[in-house]
Design a protein around this motif. Sequence first.
Motif, PDB file in Angstrom:
ATOM      1  N   UNK A 196       0.828  -1.217   0.000  1.00 56.03           N
ATOM      2  CA  UNK A 196       0.000   0.000   0.000  1.00 56.03           C
ATOM      3  C   UNK A 196       0.859   1.264   0.000  1.00 56.03           C
ATOM      4  N   UNK A 197       2.089   1.166   0.499  1.00 55.85           N
ATOM      5  CA  UNK A 197       2.987   2.322   0.466  1.00 55.85           C
ATOM      6  C   UNK A 197       3.280   2.734  -0.973  1.00 55.85           C
ATOM      7  N   UNK A 198       3.507   1.744  -1.828  1.00 58.57           N
ATOM      8  CA  UNK A 198       3.793   2.054  -3.224  1.00 58.57           C
ATOM      9  C   UNK A 198       2.540   2.512  -3.964  1.00 58.57           C
ATOM     10  N   UNK A 199       1.376   1.955  -3.626  1.00 54.55           N
ATOM     11  CA  UNK A 199       0.133   2.443  -4.220  1.00 54.55           C
ATOM     12  C   UNK A 199      -0.114   3.898  -3.819  1.00 54.55           C
ATOM     13  N   UNK A 200       0.229   4.233  -2.596  1.00 52.70           N
ATOM     14  CA  UNK A 200       0.092   5.615  -2.128  1.00 52.70           C
ATOM     15  C   UNK A 200       1.007   6.528  -2.940  1.00 52.70           C
ATOM     16  N   UNK A 201       2.221   6.078  -3.189  1.00 53.43           N
ATOM     17  CA  UNK A 201       3.151   6.861  -4.013  1.00 53.43           C
ATOM     18  C   UNK A 201       2.596   7.061  -5.418  1.00 53.43           C
ATOM     19  N   UNK A 202       1.933   6.021  -5.946  1.00 53.50           N
ATOM     20  CA  UNK A 202       1.331   6.147  -7.277  1.00 53.50           C
ATOM     21  C   UNK A 202       0.235   7.209  -7.274  1.00 53.50           C
ATOM     22  N   UNK A 203      -0.583   7.232  -6.226  1.00 57.47           N
ATOM     23  CA  UNK A 203      -1.638   8.249  -6.132  1.00 57.47           C
ATOM     24  C   UNK A 203      -1.032   9.650  -6.105  1.00 57.47           C
ATOM     25  N   UNK A 204       0.089   9.806  -5.405  1.00 53.33           N
ATOM     26  CA  UNK A 204       0.769  11.109  -5.392  1.00 53.33           C
ATOM     27  C   UNK A 204       1.372  11.440  -6.766  1.00 53.33           C
ATOM     28  N   UNK A 205       1.793  10.409  -7.513  1.00 51.03           N
ATOM     29  CA  UNK A 205       2.296  10.637  -8.872  1.00 51.03           C
ATOM     30  C   UNK A 205       1.196  11.202  -9.759  1.00 51.03           C
ATOM     31  N   UNK A 206      -0.015  10.672  -9.609  1.00 54.16           N
ATOM     32  CA  UNK A 206      -1.157  11.192 -10.372  1.00 54.16           C
ATOM     33  C   UNK A 206      -1.425  12.646  -9.983  1.00 54.16           C
ATOM     34  N   UNK A 207      -1.372  12.933  -8.684  1.00 48.89           N
ATOM     35  CA  UNK A 207      -1.578  14.308  -8.228  1.00 48.89           C
ATOM     36  C   UNK A 207      -0.493  15.241  -8.758  1.00 48.89           C
ATOM     37  N   UNK A 208       0.743  14.736  -8.845  1.00 50.31           N
ATOM     38  CA  UNK A 208       1.844  15.565  -9.353  1.00 50.31           C
ATOM     39  C   UNK A 208       1.604  15.929 -10.813  1.00 50.31           C
ATOM     40  N   UNK A 209       1.206  14.955 -11.619  1.00 50.47           N
ATOM     41  CA  UNK A 209       0.893  15.255 -13.022  1.00 50.47           C
ATOM     42  C   UNK A 209      -0.248  16.260 -13.111  1.00 50.47           C
ATOM     43  N   UNK A 210      -1.290  16.017 -12.342  1.00 50.50           N
ATOM     44  CA  UNK A 210      -2.473  16.868 -12.364  1.00 50.50           C
ATOM     45  C   UNK A 210      -2.111  18.319 -12.049  1.00 50.50           C
ATOM     46  N   UNK A 211      -1.323  18.510 -11.009  1.00 52.50           N
ATOM     47  CA  UNK A 211      -0.963  19.868 -10.586  1.00 52.50           C
ATOM     48  C   UNK A 211       0.042  20.514 -11.530  1.00 52.50           C
ATOM     49  N   UNK A 212       0.952  19.709 -12.078  1.00 52.67           N
ATOM     50  CA  UNK A 212       2.002  20.280 -12.916  1.00 52.67           C
ATOM     51  C   UNK A 212       1.505  20.646 -14.308  1.00 52.67           C
ATOM     52  N   UNK A 213       0.478  19.972 -14.772  1.00 51.72           N
ATOM     53  CA  UNK A 213      -0.051  20.281 -16.110  1.00 51.72           C
ATOM     54  C   UNK A 213      -0.612  21.695 -16.207  1.00 51.72           C
ATOM     55  N   UNK A 214      -0.760  22.345 -15.071  1.00 51.03           N
ATOM     56  CA  UNK A 214      -1.373  23.679 -15.033  1.00 51.03           C
ATOM     57  C   UNK A 214      -0.342  24.803 -15.077  1.00 51.03           C
ATOM     58  N   UNK A 215       0.813  24.542 -15.672  1.00 52.91           N
ATOM     59  CA  UNK A 215       1.877  25.557 -15.690  1.00 52.91           C
ATOM     60  C   UNK A 215       1.462  26.854 -16.370  1.00 52.91           C
ATOM     61  N   UNK A 216       0.481  26.810 -17.259  1.00 52.06           N
ATOM     62  CA  UNK A 216       0.043  28.033 -17.946  1.00 52.06           C
ATOM     63  C   UNK A 216      -1.025  28.798 -17.179  1.00 52.06           C
ATOM     64  N   UNK A 217      -1.451  28.262 -16.052  1.00 50.38           N
ATOM     65  CA  UNK A 217      -2.500  28.898 -15.250  1.00 50.38           C
ATOM     66  C   UNK A 217      -1.892  29.781 -14.152  1.00 50.38           C
ATOM     67  N   UNK A 218      -2.607  30.837 -13.821  1.00 50.53           N
ATOM     68  CA  UNK A 218      -2.163  31.701 -12.714  1.00 50.53           C
ATOM     69  C   UNK A 218      -2.175  30.947 -11.390  1.00 50.53           C
ATOM     70  N   UNK A 219      -2.995  29.905 -11.298  1.00 53.13           N
ATOM     71  CA  UNK A 219      -3.121  29.122 -10.068  1.00 53.13           C
ATOM     72  C   UNK A 219      -2.014  28.086  -9.895  1.00 53.13           C
ATOM     73  N   UNK A 220      -1.127  27.972 -10.884  1.00 56.00           N
ATOM     74  CA  UNK A 220      -0.070  26.961 -10.802  1.00 56.00           C
ATOM     75  C   UNK A 220       0.751  27.148  -9.542  1.00 56.00           C
ATOM     76  N   UNK A 221       0.986  26.050  -8.820  1.00 51.07           N
ATOM     77  CA  UNK A 221       1.672  26.100  -7.529  1.00 51.07           C
ATOM     78  C   UNK A 221       2.868  25.152  -7.552  1.00 51.07           C
ATOM     79  N   UNK A 222       4.069  25.645  -7.858  1.00 57.20           N
ATOM     80  CA  UNK A 222       5.233  24.754  -7.925  1.00 57.20           C
ATOM     81  C   UNK A 222       5.544  24.072  -6.603  1.00 57.20           C
ATOM     82  N   UNK A 223       5.261  24.747  -5.484  1.00 54.09           N
ATOM     83  CA  UNK A 223       5.511  24.124  -4.183  1.00 54.09           C
ATOM     84  C   UNK A 223       4.657  22.874  -3.987  1.00 54.09           C
ATOM     85  N   UNK A 224       3.402  22.944  -4.421  1.00 51.52           N
ATOM     86  CA  UNK A 224       2.512  21.801  -4.293  1.00 51.52           C
ATOM     87  C   UNK A 224       2.980  20.668  -5.205  1.00 51.52           C
TER      88      UNK A 224
END
Length: 502
Positions: A196-224
Motif C-alpha cells: 500500500x505504500x507504493x500504491x500511495x506513491x502512485x496516487x501522489x504521482x497522479x496528483x503531481x501530473x495533475x498539478x504540474x499540467x497547469x503551468x500556464x495557469x495563474x493558479x499553478x503552484x510549484x511548491x505543491x
Amino acid sequence: MKKILHIFLTLGVMTGLSSCEKYLDINTDPSNPQVAEASAILPPVLAQMVRGHVFDSRFTGRYVQYWGLNSALDSWERHGYISGSDNGGEMWRSHYWSVGKNIDLIIEDATPKKQFDYVGAAKAIRAWTWQTTTDVHGEMILKQAWEPNRYVFEYDSQEDVYKEVVRLATEAIQDLSNTETIPALRRGDAVYNGDVTKWTKFAYAVLARNAHNLTNKASYNPDKVIEYVDKSFTSNADNFSVSHAGSNSLDGNFYGPLRGNLTTTVPGAFTIGLLDGTTFAGVVDPRLPIMFAASPDGVYRGVQATFGDPNNAAGNVRRIPLLWGNLPGTTAPTAGRWIYRDNAPYQLATYAELQFIKAEAALKKNNPTLALEAYKKGIEAHMDFVGVAAADKAKYMTSTAVAQTAGTLKLSDVMLQKYIALYAIGAMETWVDMRRHKYSSDVYTGFTLPTGTRLFPDNNGKPVYRMRPRYNSEYVWNRKSLDIIGGNNPDYHTYEIWFVKP
C-alpha cells in the motif's frame, strides 16, 4: 456510449430476475463464484490500463515525432486523424468500458470486507484513467458517466475532470492508510504485490501530473507539485510497471515480437538527433544503441515527419523489428532489446518522469539548485532503466550534453531529457508537455511542426491539441452533445485544450 449502455442492460436483466432467486438457486453451480471478487477483477483492469495507453500512444507518438511510418503524408504525422475510425479512442474506451464500472465492482466487493487497500487502489486507478483520458480528449462525460437508462450523455469541462482526479486520488491515499484495513490486495495485484505504500506513491504521482499540467495557469503552484513528487516515487523500484508473461500474443508486451506491432514504424529524426550528437554538440548518448537499431552501414537514422522512409528501398531499414532479435544468452520471451521483449513490463508512471516534473517546477519557483539536482536524478534514473553501463553513464553525466551548474540549466535542458526518458512508454505525457509549451522550438530545440501541404487539410494552419472522442460511442450515439462543444467541426482536434490556456 453504446458499450456502457450494454453493461447496464445486463445489470437490469439480472435485477429483473431477482424475484425468481429461490428457483435460480437450484441451478447455481457451487463450484463457481456468483459474484466477482476484487482479486479477480483487478488483473484484467491493470491489463486494460496498459492497452488504452499503449494503443493511443501509437498516434500521439507520431504527433510528438517519436516515430513515423515508412509511407509519406501519414494523417497522424500531419497532426490529423482518421475519420470514422476508433483509432485514437482507446483510452476513451478503456476509461468508460474496459476499466469503467469494474472499478465500482472492486469497491463494492471490498468495502464490506474492510479491504480498504483494494478500495484505495481502485480509486487511484480511476484517478489515473480520468487524468490520462482528459489529457488526450479535453471535455469528457463526468457527472453522467455510467448513469443507467441514458442514451444521451452531456460533456463536462476539463477543469471539472481535473478536480475529480484530485478528489479520487486524495480519497485513495486516505483509504490506503486506513488502520482498520484487513489486508488483501496482494491477491491480484500484479504491480505492487499488495504494497500500500507504493500504491500511495502512485496516487501522489497522479496528483503531481495533475498539478504540474497547469503551468500556464495563474493558479499553478510549484511548491505543491514538488510536495507531491517528494511523496511519490523514490527510485525506479516504485515505477508503476504492469508485467507481461510473454507466452503468447494475448499476454505479450505490446512492443514484443509475439504481437508484431509497429512493423512499419521508424524512429523520428528529431528523436535520433537528441542521442546521436546532432542536438548536444557531438555527444553521443550511450542509450542510443540500446533504444534504437542502426542502419546496415552503422548509422542511426530517423524519418522526418510526413516524409516517410526514403532510404527503405536502399536497404537502410531501422524499424522496430530489428530490436526483436536474440541477444547473447537470451531466448523467448526474454529475447530482444530493452522494452522490445515479449515479457517486458510496461511502465505507466516512472521515477524519472517525476524528477523532471520536479526540475521544471523548481525552475518556475526560481530554485535552479533544486532543479539541477532533480534533472540529474531524472537522467540517471532513465539510464538505469534502459540498462546503460555505470562507466558510460558517468561519462555522459559529466559531458556537455548535461548541464553541470545551476546557473547554466535551462528549461530546454530539462524538457529534452524528459522527452528522451519518456520515449515510447510516455508518448501520452510527452504530448501533454509539448502542448503546454505550444510545440516551442525554443523548448524542444530543433523540433519543427509540419506546415503548408504537410499539415492536415482540416487544421486551418493549426497544430493538433486534442484527439476527438471515440467514434463508435460519441459520433455514432452521442452526436448532439458533441455539437455543444464543437466536436462535429472539422478542426475540433485543433481546439486548444483547457490546461493549455492561461
